[in-house]
Enzyme design. Structure first.
Site, mmCIF file in Angstrom:
data_model
loop_
_atom_site.group_PDB
_atom_site.id
_atom_site.type_symbol
_atom_site.label_atom_id
_atom_site.label_comp_id
_atom_site.label_asym_id
_atom_site.label_seq_id
_atom_site.Cartn_x
_atom_site.Cartn_y
_atom_site.Cartn_z
ATOM 1 N N GLY A 55 7.728 10.011 1.538
ATOM 2 C CA GLY A 55 6.810 8.877 1.726
ATOM 3 C C GLY A 55 7.470 7.838 2.610
ATOM 4 N N HIS A 99 -3.031 -6.657 -6.973
ATOM 5 C CA HIS A 99 -2.228 -6.010 -5.930
ATOM 6 C C HIS A 99 -2.917 -6.174 -4.574
ATOM 7 C CE1 HIS A 99 -0.213 -3.915 -9.296
ATOM 8 N NE2 HIS A 99 0.802 -3.790 -8.452
ATOM 9 N N LYS A 145 -3.784 -0.884 -2.097
ATOM 10 C CA LYS A 145 -3.457 -0.079 -3.292
ATOM 11 C C LYS A 145 -4.701 0.664 -3.770
ATOM 12 C CE LYS A 145 -1.294 -0.142 -7.832
ATOM 13 N NZ LYS A 145 -0.450 1.031 -7.556
#
Ligand code: NAD
Length: 236
Positions: free
Chosen positions: A11, A147, A151
């Site tokens: 990632g 968030h 997200k």
């Protein structure tokens, strides 16, 4: 000094992946050998090989994979660690039940840590939440998490983990999620009854705290016996 721990960052182009690459370069006891992602990163630190996520089998030898990706990418890095006998540190949230079961099964062969949150402050918050839930049996318990707009999963993995601790203390938590701007991560656990209210809040202002925690745990996990470890097992 013992040899540096060889890391594979999975990632690598993501927000967390970038923080991991930058902070790992500051440590002598860690060496990133490969950075895996779907698209090639614009720049990589010297000595770090790019690995297309579709071709993980070509990974060079490594000791620990650190995975902050997405659920659809998780199975690949789990299989790679199992095949290589390498440890796995994962912070990817939104895993489904089958993925959690596969992680538990893999822990029979290699050391693994999965945590919804690698910050020390959230570990302390979780302890406080369980303690409050135990003392405030009939109070309403609500967990509100905020968030950034990118997200994807909701409620956050951290909110669910805090909810599990509230339940362990006897509460029945409800969840609410906000997605706004560039918020790194905020978790409010509120206990309310007629006439009074307690609010326990954690605010993360930099994702470096999660990356530092994951790097620390990766170093501590290297060389351990197979098993599922918690962040708390690896703090010293
Ligand atoms: P991001 O969207 O910025 O990055 C996601 C990364 O996953 C990218 O590098 C992308 O290339 C990679 N990816 C996507 N699909 C892929 C595939 N099919 N194969 C291989 N790689 C693939 O996300 P982020 O903000 O860096 O967060 C990543 C994950 O970490 C999320 O699940 C997030 O909730 C979680 N997170 C956990 C913690 C913690 O402490 N546990 C902290 C922050 C974020």
């Amino acid at each position: 000094m013992t040899d540096p721990t060889r890391l594979l960052i999975h990632g690598a182009t993501g927000r967390m992946g970038q923080a991991l690459l930058r902070l790992a370069a500051e440590r002598d006891d860690l060496r990133v050998v490969a950075a895996a992602s779907r698209r090639e990163p614009e720049a990589l630190p010297a000595g770090v090989q790019w690995l297309p996520a579709s071709d993980l089998d070509r990974a060079p030898a490594f000791d620990v994979a650190i995975d902050f990706s997405l659920p659809e990418a998780f199975d690949g890095v789990l299989a790679l660690c199992a095949a290589r006998g390498a440890a796995l540190v994962s912070g990817t949230t939104g895993l489904d039940e089958a993925q959690r079961a596969a992680l538990d099964a893999t822990a029979g062969h290699v050391p693994v840590v999965w945590a919804a949150n690698f910050s020390l402050g959230v570990a302390v918050l979780a302890d406080l939440v369980e303690r409050a839930a135990r003392a405030l049996r009939d109070w309403d318990c609500d967990i509100v998490e905020s968030h950034h707009v990118h997200k994807k999963d909701a409620p956050s993995g951290t909110a669910l983990a805090l909810g599990a601790r509230a339940e362990a203390g006897g509460a029945s938590p409800r969840f609410a999620s906000l997605r706004a701007g560039d918020i790194v991560g905020e978790h409010l656990v509120q206990f309310a009854t007629a006439g009074e209210r307690i609010e326990l809040v954690h605010r993360a202002t930099s994702r470096d705290i999660f990356a530092r925690g994951a790097l620390h745990v990766a170093r501590r996990l290297h060389g351990r016996a197979p098993g599922a470890y918690r962040v708390a097992d690896l703090l010293d």
